[in-house]
Design a protein around this motif. Structure first.
Motif, PDB file in Angstrom:
ATOM      1  N   HIS A 115       0.976  -0.812   0.128  1.00  0.00           N
ATOM      2  CA  HIS A 115      -0.091   0.032  -0.187  1.00  0.00           C
ATOM      3  C   HIS A 115       0.870   0.994  -0.197  1.00  0.00           C
ATOM      4  O   HIS A 115       0.689   2.122  -0.742  1.00  0.00           O
ATOM      5  CB  HIS A 115      -0.887   0.034   1.559  1.00  0.00           C
ATOM      6  N   ALA A 116       1.520   1.295   1.035  1.00  0.00           N
ATOM      7  CA  ALA A 116       3.189   2.275   0.856  1.00  0.00           C
ATOM      8  C   ALA A 116       3.335   2.387  -0.611  1.00  0.00           C
ATOM      9  O   ALA A 116       3.287   4.121  -0.719  1.00  0.00           O
ATOM     10  CB  ALA A 116       3.998   2.430   1.905  1.00  0.00           C
ATOM     11  N   PHE A 117       3.752   1.331  -0.978  1.00  0.00           N
ATOM     12  CA  PHE A 117       4.253   1.983  -2.861  1.00  0.00           C
ATOM     13  C   PHE A 117       3.624   2.513  -3.514  1.00  0.00           C
ATOM     14  O   PHE A 117       3.362   2.950  -4.732  1.00  0.00           O
ATOM     15  CB  PHE A 117       5.478   0.336  -3.061  1.00  0.00           C
ATOM     16  N   ALA A 118       1.837   1.551  -3.357  1.00  0.00           N
ATOM     17  CA  ALA A 118       1.359   2.105  -4.410  1.00  0.00           C
ATOM     18  C   ALA A 118       0.806   3.991  -4.324  1.00  0.00           C
ATOM     19  O   ALA A 118       0.159   4.634  -5.345  1.00  0.00           O
ATOM     20  CB  ALA A 118      -0.465   1.395  -3.512  1.00  0.00           C
ATOM     21  N   GLU A 119       0.908   4.089  -2.464  1.00  0.00           N
ATOM     22  CA  GLU A 119       0.811   5.980  -2.576  1.00  0.00           C
ATOM     23  C   GLU A 119       2.319   6.356  -2.874  1.00  0.00           C
ATOM     24  O   GLU A 119       1.524   6.875  -3.902  1.00  0.00           O
ATOM     25  CB  GLU A 119       1.063   5.795  -0.750  1.00  0.00           C
ATOM     26  N   GLY A 120       2.691   6.210  -2.626  1.00  0.00           N
ATOM     27  CA  GLY A 120       4.090   6.729  -3.871  1.00  0.00           C
ATOM     28  C   GLY A 120       4.124   6.169  -5.033  1.00  0.00           C
ATOM     29  O   GLY A 120       4.150   7.629  -5.544  1.00  0.00           O
ATOM     30  N   GLN A 121       3.757   5.975  -5.593  1.00  0.00           N
ATOM     31  CA  GLN A 121       3.462   5.458  -6.922  1.00  0.00           C
ATOM     32  C   GLN A 121       2.514   6.852  -6.879  1.00  0.00           C
ATOM     33  O   GLN A 121       2.635   7.442  -8.815  1.00  0.00           O
ATOM     34  CB  GLN A 121       3.689   4.040  -7.634  1.00  0.00           C
ATOM     35  N   ALA A 122       1.443   6.491  -6.952  1.00  0.00           N
ATOM     36  CA  ALA A 122       0.325   8.040  -6.994  1.00  0.00           C
ATOM     37  C   ALA A 122       0.508   9.432  -7.537  1.00  0.00           C
ATOM     38  O   ALA A 122       0.455   9.746  -7.711  1.00  0.00           O
ATOM     39  CB  ALA A 122      -0.639   7.719  -6.064  1.00  0.00           C
ATOM     40  N   ARG A 123       1.739   8.712  -6.434  1.00  0.00           N
ATOM     41  CA  ARG A 123       2.607  10.558  -6.133  1.00  0.00           C
ATOM     42  C   ARG A 123       2.831  11.408  -7.461  1.00  0.00           C
ATOM     43  O   ARG A 123       2.801  11.983  -8.074  1.00  0.00           O
ATOM     44  CB  ARG A 123       2.961  11.169  -4.607  1.00  0.00           C
ATOM     45  N   THR A 124       3.932   9.860  -7.934  1.00  0.00           N
ATOM     46  CA  THR A 124       5.251  10.270  -9.005  1.00  0.00           C
ATOM     47  C   THR A 124       4.477   9.410 -10.100  1.00  0.00           C
ATOM     48  O   THR A 124       5.344   9.662 -11.170  1.00  0.00           O
ATOM     49  CB  THR A 124       6.288   9.088  -8.601  1.00  0.00           C
ATOM     50  N   GLY A 125       3.677   9.261 -10.099  1.00  0.00           N
ATOM     51  CA  GLY A 125       3.258   8.178 -11.388  1.00  0.00           C
ATOM     52  C   GLY A 125       3.176   9.381 -12.996  1.00  0.00           C
ATOM     53  O   GLY A 125       3.182   9.083 -14.051  1.00  0.00           O
ATOM     54  N   ARG A 126       3.081  10.898 -12.572  1.00  0.00           N
ATOM     55  CA  ARG A 126       2.915  11.962 -13.055  1.00  0.00           C
ATOM     56  C   ARG A 126       4.173  12.100 -14.123  1.00  0.00           C
ATOM     57  O   ARG A 126       4.895  13.226 -15.052  1.00  0.00           O
ATOM     58  CB  ARG A 126       2.550  13.416 -13.216  1.00  0.00           C
ATOM     59  N   GLU A 127       5.057  11.929 -13.479  1.00  0.00           N
ATOM     60  CA  GLU A 127       6.762  12.065 -13.603  1.00  0.00           C
ATOM     61  C   GLU A 127       8.011  11.194 -13.131  1.00  0.00           C
ATOM     62  O   GLU A 127       8.529  10.580 -12.605  1.00  0.00           O
ATOM     63  CB  GLU A 127       7.012  13.199 -12.367  1.00  0.00           C
ATOM     64  N   PRO A 128       7.584   9.971 -13.925  1.00  0.00           N
ATOM     65  CA  PRO A 128       8.537   9.137 -14.372  1.00  0.00           C
ATOM     66  C   PRO A 128       9.279   9.265 -13.866  1.00  0.00           C
ATOM     67  O   PRO A 128      10.697   7.973 -13.572  1.00  0.00           O
ATOM     68  CB  PRO A 128       7.988   8.090 -15.641  1.00  0.00           C
ATOM     69  N   GLY A 129      10.438  10.131 -14.495  1.00  0.00           N
ATOM     70  CA  GLY A 129      11.746  10.193 -14.683  1.00  0.00           C
ATOM     71  C   GLY A 129      12.652  11.289 -13.111  1.00  0.00           C
ATOM     72  O   GLY A 129      13.659  11.646 -13.396  1.00  0.00           O
ATOM     73  N   SER A 130      11.175  11.154 -12.201  1.00  0.00           N
ATOM     74  CA  SER A 130      11.642  12.835 -11.028  1.00  0.00           C
ATOM     75  C   SER A 130      12.611  11.877  -9.867  1.00  0.00           C
ATOM     76  O   SER A 130      13.010  11.265 -10.118  1.00  0.00           O
ATOM     77  CB  SER A 130      10.482  13.565 -10.579  1.00  0.00           C
ATOM     78  N   ALA A 131      13.061  12.687  -9.356  1.00  0.00           N
ATOM     79  CA  ALA A 131      13.671  12.225  -8.336  1.00  0.00           C
ATOM     80  C   ALA A 131      13.560  11.364  -7.327  1.00  0.00           C
ATOM     81  O   ALA A 131      14.007  10.492  -6.563  1.00  0.00           O
ATOM     82  CB  ALA A 131      14.732  13.481  -7.700  1.00  0.00           C
ATOM     83  N   GLN A 132      11.623  12.190  -7.303  1.00  0.00           N
ATOM     84  CA  GLN A 132      10.989  10.802  -6.778  1.00  0.00           C
ATOM     85  C   GLN A 132      10.860   9.826  -6.803  1.00  0.00           C
ATOM     86  O   GLN A 132      10.945   8.434  -5.795  1.00  0.00           O
ATOM     87  CB  GLN A 132       9.728  11.745  -5.823  1.00  0.00           C
ATOM     88  N   ALA A 133      10.263  10.076  -8.085  1.00  0.00           N
ATOM     89  CA  ALA A 133      10.795   8.567  -9.465  1.00  0.00           C
ATOM     90  C   ALA A 133      11.315   7.623  -9.152  1.00  0.00           C
ATOM     91  O   ALA A 133      11.340   6.484  -8.609  1.00  0.00           O
ATOM     92  CB  ALA A 133      10.382   8.646 -10.578  1.00  0.00           C
ATOM     93  N   LEU A 134      12.606   7.783  -9.047  1.00  0.00           N
ATOM     94  CA  LEU A 134      13.894   7.118  -9.109  1.00  0.00           C
ATOM     95  C   LEU A 134      13.925   6.658  -7.308  1.00  0.00           C
ATOM     96  O   LEU A 134      14.474   5.578  -6.759  1.00  0.00           O
ATOM     97  CB  LEU A 134      15.002   8.096  -9.436  1.00  0.00           C
ATOM     98  N   HIS A 135      13.859   7.416  -6.320  1.00  0.00           N
ATOM     99  CA  HIS A 135      14.061   6.990  -4.948  1.00  0.00           C
ATOM    100  C   HIS A 135      12.894   5.880  -4.401  1.00  0.00           C
ATOM    101  O   HIS A 135      13.743   5.430  -4.068  1.00  0.00           O
ATOM    102  CB  HIS A 135      13.550   8.526  -4.135  1.00  0.00           C
TER     103      HIS A 135
END
Length: 217
Positions: A115-135
């Protein structure tokens, strides 16, 4: 079936940066299935090359899931949350009368991790190459690697066969060998992680991971 990337999506140019929730779910479920065969006697058995009881190693993985969930989710999960044993004695006390049931405690923590990763992916889904997505992807790779390697430990303790699928084996090997791009400026100086077509053959990816962690000669 486990896919190297999300079904229906093109394969990533940087597969070590993917966050595949299906792989995470499948690996936690597979570990839970093996843990369902574990009894109190096996939990107290020493595991090589660690030299520690299987129960302590399982508890370490659960606590690592707790920390990872807190890191990738705004809500997080606190170690004192009900259902997360704090000690091996608490883990053993939660077992069924016949000494089985450790998978129930693990599944609760595994689901929260998902669930934590699903929440994180929902936050970063629009920026797949961002530092947050890489993190997020880095934490995903290390989480999957920990689960798969512990599944190997459990299988060895039970004297059962275990071999992850090729896509999962590559996730594990990349997690163990990739330079952490988060510590460099945009990852510009990071070494590329191995992948299909590299010097390590597909069929040898998991054995390479076992060798890197001292689990195989």
């Amino acid at each position: 079936m486990i896919y190297p990337t999300t079904p229906g999506q093109p394969e990533s140019e940087h597969p070590d940066m993917d966050t595949d929730l299906a792989i995470l779910h499948d690996t936690t479920e597979e570990l839970a299935a093996y843990l369902s065969e574990v009894t109190l006697a096996e939990l107290r058995r020493l595991v090589e090359p660690h030299g520690r009881p299987l129960g302590a190693l399982t508890l370490d993985l659960m606590h690592d899931h707790v920390r990872t969930a807190a890191t990738v989710s705004d809500a997080g999960m606190q170690p004192s949350e009900p259902g997360v044993p704090a000690t091996t004695a608490e883990l053993e006390a939660s077992l069924n009368p016949d000494g089985t049931g450790v998978e129930s405690a693990y599944r609760r923590v595994g689901r929260r991790l998902e669930h934590a990763f699903a929440e994180g992916q929902a936050r970063t889904g629009r920026e797949p190459g961002s530092a947050q997505a890489l993190h997020l992807a880095r934490h995903h790779g290390h989480a999957v690697a920990g689960i798969v390697l512990h599944t190997w430990d459990v299988a060895q303790t039970l004297r059962l066969p275990y071999q992850p699928t090729t896509p999962v084996a590559w996730v594990v090997l990349r997690a163990l060998t990739s330079t952490d791009r988060e510590h460099g400026p945009d990852g510009a100086n990071a070494d590329p992680a191995p992948g299909p077509g590299s010097a390590v053959l597909d069929g040898e990816a998991f054995r390479s991971a076992l060798q890197l962690t001292g689990r195989a000669a």
